[in-house]
Design a protein around this motif. Structure first.
Motif, PDB file in Angstrom:
ATOM      1  N   ALA A  57    -106.622  38.254  80.667  1.00 21.31           N
ATOM      2  CA  ALA A  57    -105.645  38.262  79.496  1.00 21.31           C
ATOM      3  C   ALA A  57    -104.880  36.557  79.887  1.00 21.31           C
ATOM      4  N   ILE A  58    -105.015  35.765  80.923  1.00 22.22           N
ATOM      5  CA  ILE A  58    -104.192  35.206  81.262  1.00 22.22           C
ATOM      6  C   ILE A  58    -104.140  33.961  80.149  1.00 22.22           C
ATOM      7  N   ASN A  59    -102.914  33.555  80.050  1.00 18.94           N
ATOM      8  CA  ASN A  59    -102.749  32.709  78.670  1.00 18.94           C
ATOM      9  C   ASN A  59    -101.831  31.778  78.838  1.00 18.94           C
ATOM     10  N   PRO A  60    -102.378  30.585  79.450  1.00 22.83           N
ATOM     11  CA  PRO A  60    -101.711  29.485  80.489  1.00 22.83           C
ATOM     12  C   PRO A  60    -100.523  29.547  79.216  1.00 22.83           C
ATOM     13  N   VAL A  99    -108.445  26.404  79.108  1.00 25.94           N
ATOM     14  CA  VAL A  99    -107.611  25.294  79.036  1.00 25.94           C
ATOM     15  C   VAL A  99    -108.042  24.489  78.714  1.00 25.94           C
ATOM     16  N   ALA A 100    -108.072  23.530  77.619  1.00 27.00           N
ATOM     17  CA  ALA A 100    -108.436  22.550  77.593  1.00 27.00           C
ATOM     18  C   ALA A 100    -108.194  21.239  78.223  1.00 27.00           C
ATOM     19  N   ALA A 101    -106.763  21.263  79.256  1.00 27.34           N
ATOM     20  CA  ALA A 101    -106.964  20.352  80.404  1.00 27.34           C
ATOM     21  C   ALA A 101    -106.164  20.700  81.206  1.00 27.34           C
ATOM     22  N   PRO A 102    -106.008  20.321  82.439  1.00 26.58           N
ATOM     23  CA  PRO A 102    -105.695  21.436  83.898  1.00 26.58           C
ATOM     24  C   PRO A 102    -103.887  21.071  83.239  1.00 26.58           C
ATOM     25  N   LYS A 103    -103.141  19.728  82.616  1.00 26.60           N
ATOM     26  CA  LYS A 103    -102.158  20.159  82.745  1.00 26.60           C
ATOM     27  C   LYS A 103    -101.550  21.107  82.008  1.00 26.60           C
ATOM     28  N   GLN A 104    -101.843  21.511  80.383  1.00 32.38           N
ATOM     29  CA  GLN A 104    -101.446  23.021  80.121  1.00 32.38           C
ATOM     30  C   GLN A 104    -101.971  23.926  80.816  1.00 32.38           C
ATOM     31  N   ALA A 105    -101.927  23.911  82.134  1.00 35.02           N
ATOM     32  CA  ALA A 105    -101.628  25.465  83.217  1.00 35.02           C
ATOM     33  C   ALA A 105    -101.057  25.029  84.402  1.00 35.02           C
ATOM     34  N   GLU A 106    -100.298  23.464  84.742  1.00 33.93           N
ATOM     35  CA  GLU A 106     -99.713  23.362  85.298  1.00 33.93           C
ATOM     36  C   GLU A 106     -98.599  24.206  85.359  1.00 33.93           C
ATOM     37  N   LYS A 107     -97.665  24.906  84.252  1.00 36.65           N
ATOM     38  CA  LYS A 107     -96.300  25.796  84.643  1.00 36.65           C
ATOM     39  C   LYS A 107     -97.212  26.388  85.228  1.00 36.65           C
ATOM     40  N   PHE A 108     -97.595  27.630  84.684  1.00 35.15           N
ATOM     41  CA  PHE A 108     -98.860  28.453  85.708  1.00 35.15           C
ATOM     42  C   PHE A 108     -99.016  28.556  86.972  1.00 35.15           C
ATOM     43  N   ILE A 109     -99.893  27.616  87.068  1.00 37.90           N
ATOM     44  CA  ILE A 109    -100.160  27.326  88.553  1.00 37.90           C
ATOM     45  C   ILE A 109     -99.172  26.292  89.574  1.00 37.90           C
TER      46      ILE A 109
END
Ligand SMILES: Cc1cc2nc3c(=O)[nH]c(=O)nc-3n(C[C@H](O)[C@H](O)[C@H](O)COP(=O)(O)OP(=O)(O)OC[C@H]3O[C@@H](n4cnc5c(N)ncnc54)[C@H](O)[C@@H]3O)c2cc1C
Lengths: 277, 144
Positions: A57-60, A99-109
């Motif tokens: 269910a993770i949605n970055p 995500v399409a690009a790593p940047k979109q998951a940056e906050k979560f990561i």
């Protein structure tokens, strides 16, 4: 396996792995600890299957937009990560996959990285995990803070409505949203002037994700013994992030119902000017 | 060479590297209520841990590791003990007692999979100094 003395045979008798349901398991574990079982099983279910359904269910994107809100798209993975049911690595990889690009998951990561960071500090100085990293930056010395957690806090009966609601959630579920953890910790250290260690120990005992590193060092961040300034908040801030189920009326939350300037003066009277985050 | 795994509460999954470090080893979780009290592991967390253990091929035995493991090691004629590595000083203290009761058994601490693989340990003074060094790897699969 011959000639095994009786006391060793007792040692070799394993505990049971068969239970009719979760309530039976909870009752069994409570009996082993000689504690009364909880009224309700926790909504956080142990084991890999439950962990994998949460990972799915993770949605970055939603996470970065809503994570500060108590009803935001946080993952509730902490208990699984803390106990090694999941690794930070696989959670990060899953976030990158959706995500399409790593940047979109940056906050979560980056939030995952906080755990890695705290663990590295713990590994570097394991015996210092209950020790102030630095002095308090509140205008008070450590000796000005009380050693023990008062009973009204442990029971969730402080008379500050939103704090009592957060404590009730902690005691009933073993989980608390990050923002609520910050509010409760700051209330304990700064409003009640209690050593962070007392609050941290109580959190560890009640959180299913209780972790000496993430917990104690976060408490130190709130307290200012591992930060440049103390963290505090006011009722307007709480009202922004909680849902309608939390009572945020000023009348029921008097100690919090002030401007930041006024609160800085009340909580940290020895500081020359507001030195707060 | 028979191996024994001491599984503790920081490694509750079947693909933890400790299981790959040895094949066919008995894995034991020591259900030690005194340790759990000392480590501030409350009842809800104990229930979570027990529930998680039911997923794993592990024998749950009541008692302190330093009492349980020597007996199991003797019965299994174990010559090696594998333990998931941890910073937890309480587990490390117990491990010292286990070691002294297990003369002739070698002990190996098996590290967890890393989140980021960094060549040099980053400066840990504040989070953002660490993040500056770790960010690139953190945003890659496998943290490489
Ligand atoms: C006073 C205080 C005490 C805390 N005690 C603990 C604790 O005992 N155990 C614990 O795991 N976390 C602790 N945290 C950090 C954080 O609040 C929780 O990890 C987070 O709220 C867990 O919810 P989640 O899984 O939905 O998090 P998400 O926001 O969905 O984050 C995903 C994962 O990233 C990690 N993470 C996120 N934020 C943090 C953070 N600030 N520090 C460390 N890891 C983080 C967790 O493993 C979390 O499961 C504490 C924070 C505060 C302010």
């Amino acid at each position: 396996m011959q000639d095994i003395p009786a006391h060793e045979l007792a040692i070799l008798t394993p505990l049971t792995r068969r239970f009719d349901d979760r309530a039976a398991l909870a009752a069994y574990v409570a009996r082993l600890a000689d504690i009364t079982p909880p009224d309700e099983p926790s909504p956080i279910i142990g084991g890999r299957a439950a962990a994998l359904s949460l990972i799915a269910a993770i949605n970055p994107a939603q996470y970065s937009a809503t994570r500060n809100h108590l009803d935001g798209a946080v993952t509730r993975l902490s208990a699984y990560i803390r106990h090694g049911v999941l690794t930070l690595d696989e959670v990060r990889n899953r976030a990158l996959d959706v995500v399409a690009a790593p940047k979109q998951a940056e906050k979560f990561i980056q939030e995952l990285a906080w755990r890695d960071y705290w663990q590295r500090l713990y590994t570097a100085s394991p015996d210092a995990i209950w020790v102030d990293v630095e002095a308090y930056k509140t205008g008070f010395a450590a000796s000005d803070y009380a050693d023990d957690l008062p009973a009204d806090i442990a029971r969730g009966a402080t008379g500050v409505a939103c704090i009592d609601a957060f404590i009730a959630t902690l005691l009933e579920t073993g989980y608390l949203h990050n923002h609520a953890r910050m509010y409760v910790a700051a209330y304990i250290v700064h409003w009640r002037q209690i050593k962070w260690q007392a609050g941290a120990r109580w959190f560890l005992q009640n959180l299913i994700d209780g972790d000496p590193a993430s917990n104690n060092l976060s408490w130190q961040w709130i307290a200012s013994t591992f930060a440049n300034k103390p963290y505090f908040f006011n009722l307007n801030n709480v009202a922004r992030y909680v849902g309608p189920d939390i009572n945020v009326s000023a009348a029921d939350n008097l100690p919090l119902a002030h401007s930041y300037e006024r609160l800085a003066g009340l909580l940290f009277p020895n500081l020359p000017s507001p030195q707060v985050s | 060479m028979a191996g024994l795994i001491w599984l503790h509460e920081e490694a509750l999954r079947a693909d933890h590297p400790v299981f790959a470090a040895t094949s066919g080893a008995t894995a034991v979780f020591c259900w030690d209520v005194d340790y759990m009290a000392a480590a501030d592991i409350g009842l809800r967390r104990q229930i979570f841990i027990y529930e998680s253990l039911l997923d794993l091929e592990v024998t749950i035995i009541r008692g302190a590791a330093s009492q349980v493991l020597p007996v199991v090691a003797r019965c299994d004629q174990a010559t090696q003990l594998f333990v998931p590595d941890t910073p937890n000083p309480l587990i490390k203290q117990e491990l010292l007692k286990v070691k002294s009761a297990l003369a002739g058994v070698t002990v190996e601490l098996v590290p967890e999979r890393l989140f980021v693989q960094l060549e040099v340990q980053p400066e840990l003074g504040r989070f953002f100094r660490y993040w500056k060094k770790a960010r690139k790897q953190a945003l890659r699969r496998g943290g490489i």
